[in-house]
Design a protein around this motif. Structure first.
Motif, PDB file in Angstrom:
ATOM      1  N   LEU A  20       0.851  -1.087  -0.088  1.00 28.43           N
ATOM      2  CA  LEU A  20       0.077   0.099  -0.006  1.00 28.43           C
ATOM      3  C   LEU A  20       0.965   1.294   0.157  1.00 28.43           C
ATOM      4  CD1 LEU A  20      -2.878   1.198   0.054  1.00 28.43           C
ATOM      5  CD2 LEU A  20      -2.642   1.079   2.418  1.00 28.43           C
ATOM      6  N   SER A  21       1.986   1.136   0.792  1.00 26.46           N
ATOM      7  CA  SER A  21       2.905   2.482   0.678  1.00 26.46           C
ATOM      8  C   SER A  21       3.241   2.670  -0.871  1.00 26.46           C
ATOM      9  CB  SER A  21       4.169   2.108   1.591  1.00 26.46           C
ATOM     10  OG  SER A  21       3.808   1.633   2.916  1.00 26.46           O
ATOM     11  N   PHE A  22       3.494   1.802  -1.676  1.00 24.68           N
ATOM     12  CA  PHE A  22       3.936   1.968  -2.939  1.00 24.68           C
ATOM     13  C   PHE A  22       2.862   2.587  -3.891  1.00 24.68           C
ATOM     14  CE2 PHE A  22       4.679   0.646  -7.469  1.00 24.68           C
ATOM     15  CZ  PHE A  22       5.902   1.494  -7.688  1.00 24.68           C
ATOM     16  N   LEU A  23       1.730   1.812  -3.538  1.00 28.97           N
ATOM     17  CA  LEU A  23       0.436   2.578  -4.147  1.00 28.97           C
ATOM     18  C   LEU A  23       0.064   4.184  -3.675  1.00 28.97           C
ATOM     19  CD1 LEU A  23      -2.138  -0.161  -3.752  1.00 28.97           C
ATOM     20  CD2 LEU A  23      -0.584   0.157  -5.724  1.00 28.97           C
ATOM     21  N   LEU A  24       0.465   4.320  -2.440  1.00 35.49           N
ATOM     22  CA  LEU A  24       0.444   5.935  -1.790  1.00 35.49           C
ATOM     23  C   LEU A  24       1.402   6.712  -2.777  1.00 35.49           C
ATOM     24  CD1 LEU A  24      -0.454   5.213   1.678  1.00 35.49           C
ATOM     25  CD2 LEU A  24      -2.108   5.799  -0.051  1.00 35.49           C
ATOM     26  N   VAL A  25       2.658   6.156  -2.817  1.00 35.63           N
ATOM     27  CA  VAL A  25       3.606   7.038  -3.447  1.00 35.63           C
ATOM     28  C   VAL A  25       2.906   7.296  -4.854  1.00 35.63           C
ATOM     29  CG1 VAL A  25       5.920   7.044  -4.285  1.00 35.63           C
ATOM     30  CG2 VAL A  25       5.427   6.202  -2.008  1.00 35.63           C
ATOM     31  N   CYS A  26       2.617   6.233  -5.482  1.00 32.43           N
ATOM     32  CA  CYS A  26       2.145   6.457  -7.023  1.00 32.43           C
ATOM     33  C   CYS A  26       1.211   7.337  -7.148  1.00 32.43           C
ATOM     34  CB  CYS A  26       1.947   5.020  -7.476  1.00 32.43           C
ATOM     35  SG  CYS A  26       3.470   4.074  -7.829  1.00 32.43           S
ATOM     36  N   SER A  27       0.183   7.393  -6.123  1.00 32.23           N
ATOM     37  CA  SER A  27      -0.944   8.134  -6.191  1.00 32.23           C
ATOM     38  C   SER A  27      -0.555   9.696  -6.185  1.00 32.23           C
ATOM     39  CB  SER A  27      -2.006   7.931  -5.180  1.00 32.23           C
ATOM     40  OG  SER A  27      -1.625   8.257  -3.949  1.00 32.23           O
ATOM     41  N   GLY A  28       0.598  10.060  -5.236  1.00 29.86           N
ATOM     42  CA  GLY A  28       1.252  11.393  -5.255  1.00 29.86           C
ATOM     43  C   GLY A  28       1.711  11.646  -6.668  1.00 29.86           C
ATOM     44  N   ILE A  29       2.410  10.797  -7.259  1.00 35.06           N
ATOM     45  CA  ILE A  29       3.062  11.220  -8.696  1.00 35.06           C
ATOM     46  C   ILE A  29       1.618  11.363  -9.504  1.00 35.06           C
ATOM     47  CG2 ILE A  29       4.064  10.206 -10.647  1.00 35.06           C
ATOM     48  CD1 ILE A  29       5.529   8.443  -8.471  1.00 35.06           C
ATOM     49  N   VAL A  30       0.752  10.663  -9.543  1.00 30.49           N
ATOM     50  CA  VAL A  30      -0.493  10.940 -10.320  1.00 30.49           C
ATOM     51  C   VAL A  30      -0.960  12.536  -9.956  1.00 30.49           C
ATOM     52  CG1 VAL A  30      -2.998  10.444 -10.736  1.00 30.49           C
ATOM     53  CG2 VAL A  30      -1.348   8.729 -10.405  1.00 30.49           C
ATOM     54  N   GLY A  31      -0.838  12.678  -8.633  1.00 30.73           N
ATOM     55  CA  GLY A  31      -1.291  14.150  -8.096  1.00 30.73           C
ATOM     56  C   GLY A  31      -0.495  15.164  -8.668  1.00 30.73           C
ATOM     57  N   ALA A  32       0.756  14.983  -8.937  1.00 30.06           N
ATOM     58  CA  ALA A  32       1.725  15.974  -9.707  1.00 30.06           C
ATOM     59  C   ALA A  32       1.446  16.163 -10.976  1.00 30.06           C
ATOM     60  CB  ALA A  32       3.218  15.132  -9.430  1.00 30.06           C
ATOM     61  N   GLY A  33       0.835  14.877 -11.634  1.00 32.10           N
ATOM     62  CA  GLY A  33       0.640  15.108 -13.128  1.00 32.10           C
ATOM     63  C   GLY A  33      -0.804  15.985 -13.331  1.00 32.10           C
ATOM     64  N   VAL A  34      -1.727  15.629 -12.215  1.00 37.69           N
ATOM     65  CA  VAL A  34      -3.156  16.675 -12.202  1.00 37.69           C
ATOM     66  C   VAL A  34      -2.732  17.946 -11.833  1.00 37.69           C
ATOM     67  CG1 VAL A  34      -5.030  16.850 -10.954  1.00 37.69           C
ATOM     68  CG2 VAL A  34      -4.420  14.530 -11.626  1.00 37.69           C
ATOM     69  N   GLY A  35      -1.787  18.258 -10.907  1.00 35.90           N
ATOM     70  CA  GLY A  35      -1.493  19.443 -10.527  1.00 35.90           C
ATOM     71  C   GLY A  35      -0.902  20.319 -11.866  1.00 35.90           C
TER      72      GLY A  35
END
Length: 405
Positions: free
Chosen positions: A95-110
């Motif tokens: 799950l920790s890796f999934l959370l990091v990846c969701s942050g990367i997606v958030g960077a793209g959305v930003g």
């Protein structure tokens, strides 16, 4: 193909990723089952983290916007979304890796949420800008439908398959590479000259207007999130329907947003409506929330949801447009970042703020939360009408009648 048409293709394709953080929502329950040692709150951070990272990206964008070529930021958006979205399919073992990846997606959305509005202000002339921003909202909603509907279909084969929805970022990347021109912030293309309609004033003074607009979009998103957070409570706990009915109501809201994107250009040809459109949108949203609170059936809720989605699109289309008229051209990226921060904060604080007020003043039920949200919308709408905030900006810009066409 004209430069204007090419720019719109690139911008609208990029906008499809504005709601990329929703892509994994169909699999939240499946991911909870896959990681039983993690709490529900921890798993739900998969949808919360992208909003927080998007705020950070907006702050970074406000600092570096006038130093980095626009196309670099535009390309970074789909690259981040593709990386953060597709890596879990191959390496999603914690799950920790999934959370990091969701942050990367958030960077793209930003990146996407900030650069699309800036590209519209710089590549589209003022007389066409308002209509383009309204049309852009259509693609925000189309992107949301793609992410949630297609993501849900992929999730039928397992939660990891859900992440394949982020393959949509690959064709978006190609379209941006082809259709968005490369230029530095201080050298916008000749086909889209600097906004002459921006009011004169201190060259580098941001002023208070962008912060007011950020407060408006914060209110819009806060109220809309109250709708999204309480629709299922009202329907299921109220015995009006099941989860399928909840999905229908949410879909009708999206349809309302798309209809708004199609017809807003015509509606806003009326100068009186144009001058108070943000206030009218909040009134419409507030009325929809009141209807939700007392709706006796799913059918009535669908009517309310349609107008709530319609009002949301008014906010998304008009707030960036008002910003583009209220500051000097070189300050538009910074002002847009304030708008993006306000939008993200609205969704982030909504549960705490709305539920807290509803619990303190009323019983705290789903209906009470809708009524509190409606009250907030009505208060802000009244303030806009009394002050004439939007009308004064439009009048000072001296846009001719029908300039939004």
């Amino acid at each position: 193909m004209s430069k204007d048409t090419k720019a719109r293709i690139g911008i609208f394709s990029l906008t499809l990723l504005s709601m990329a953080s929703l892509g994994i929502t169909p699999s939240i329950a499946l991911i909870m089952a896959a990681f039983p040692e993690s709490s529900a709150t921890e798993v739900q951070q998969l949808t919360a983290i992208p909003n927080l990272v998007a705020i950070v990206m907006a702050l970074l964008f406000s600092v570096g916007a006038n130093k980095i070529p626009r196309k670099v930021v535009a390309l970074a958006g789909p690259i981040f979304v593709a990386l953060g979205g597709l890596l879990p399919y191959f390496f999603g073992n914690s799950l920790s890796f999934l959370l990091v990846c969701s942050g990367i997606v958030g960077a793209g959305v930003g990146c996407v949420s900030n650069i699309t509005q800036v590209l519209i202000t710089e590549l589209v002339s003022p007389e066409k800008r308002q209509a383009t921003m309204a049309q852009n909202v259509i693609f925000v909603n189309i992107g949301a439908i793609i992410m949630t509907t297609c993501g849900g279909m992929l999730a039928a084969g397992g939660w990891k398959n859900n992440y394949l929805i982020y393959l949509v970022a690959v064709p978006v990347l190609l379209l941006v590479a082809v259709f968005i021109p490369f230029y530095r912030p201080d050298a916008a293309p000749d086909a889209a000259p600097a906004d002459a309609a921006a009011p004169a004033g201190p060259k580098l003074s941001l002023g208070v207007k962008p912060f007011i607009v950020a407060g408006i979009i914060l209110t819009v998103n806060c109220v809309y999130s109250a709708f999204a957070n309480n629709a299922s409570i009202l329907i299921i706990n109220g015995g009006l329907g099941d989860s399928g009915a909840v999905g229908i109501v949410n879909s009708v809201s999206t349809i309302g947003g798309m209809v708004a994107g199609v017809i807003l250009g015509k509606i806003l040809e009326n100068r009186t409506i144009q001058r108070m459109s943000l206030a009218l949108g909040l009134i419409l949203m507030g009325a929809g929330m009141v209807t939700m609170a007392f709706a006796p059936s799913v059918a009535v809720m669908c009517v309310a949801a349609f107008f709530i989605g319609f009002a949301l699109s008014i906010g998304f289309a008009q707030c960036p447009f008002v910003i583009s008229l209220s500051v000097a051209p070189m300050l538009i990226p910074t002002a847009i970042s304030m708008y993006s921060i306000g939008s993200s904060l609205g969704g982030t604080i909504s549960p705490t703020l709305i539920n807290g007020i509803a619990g303190s003043l009323l019983s705290g039920s789903g209906a009470d939360c809708c009524l509190v949200a409606a009250g907030i919308a009505f208060v802000v709408a009244a303030a806009l009408l009394v002050t004439g905030f939007q009308g004064r900006i439009i009048d000072n810009a001296a846009l001719p009648q029908g300039a939004q066409e």
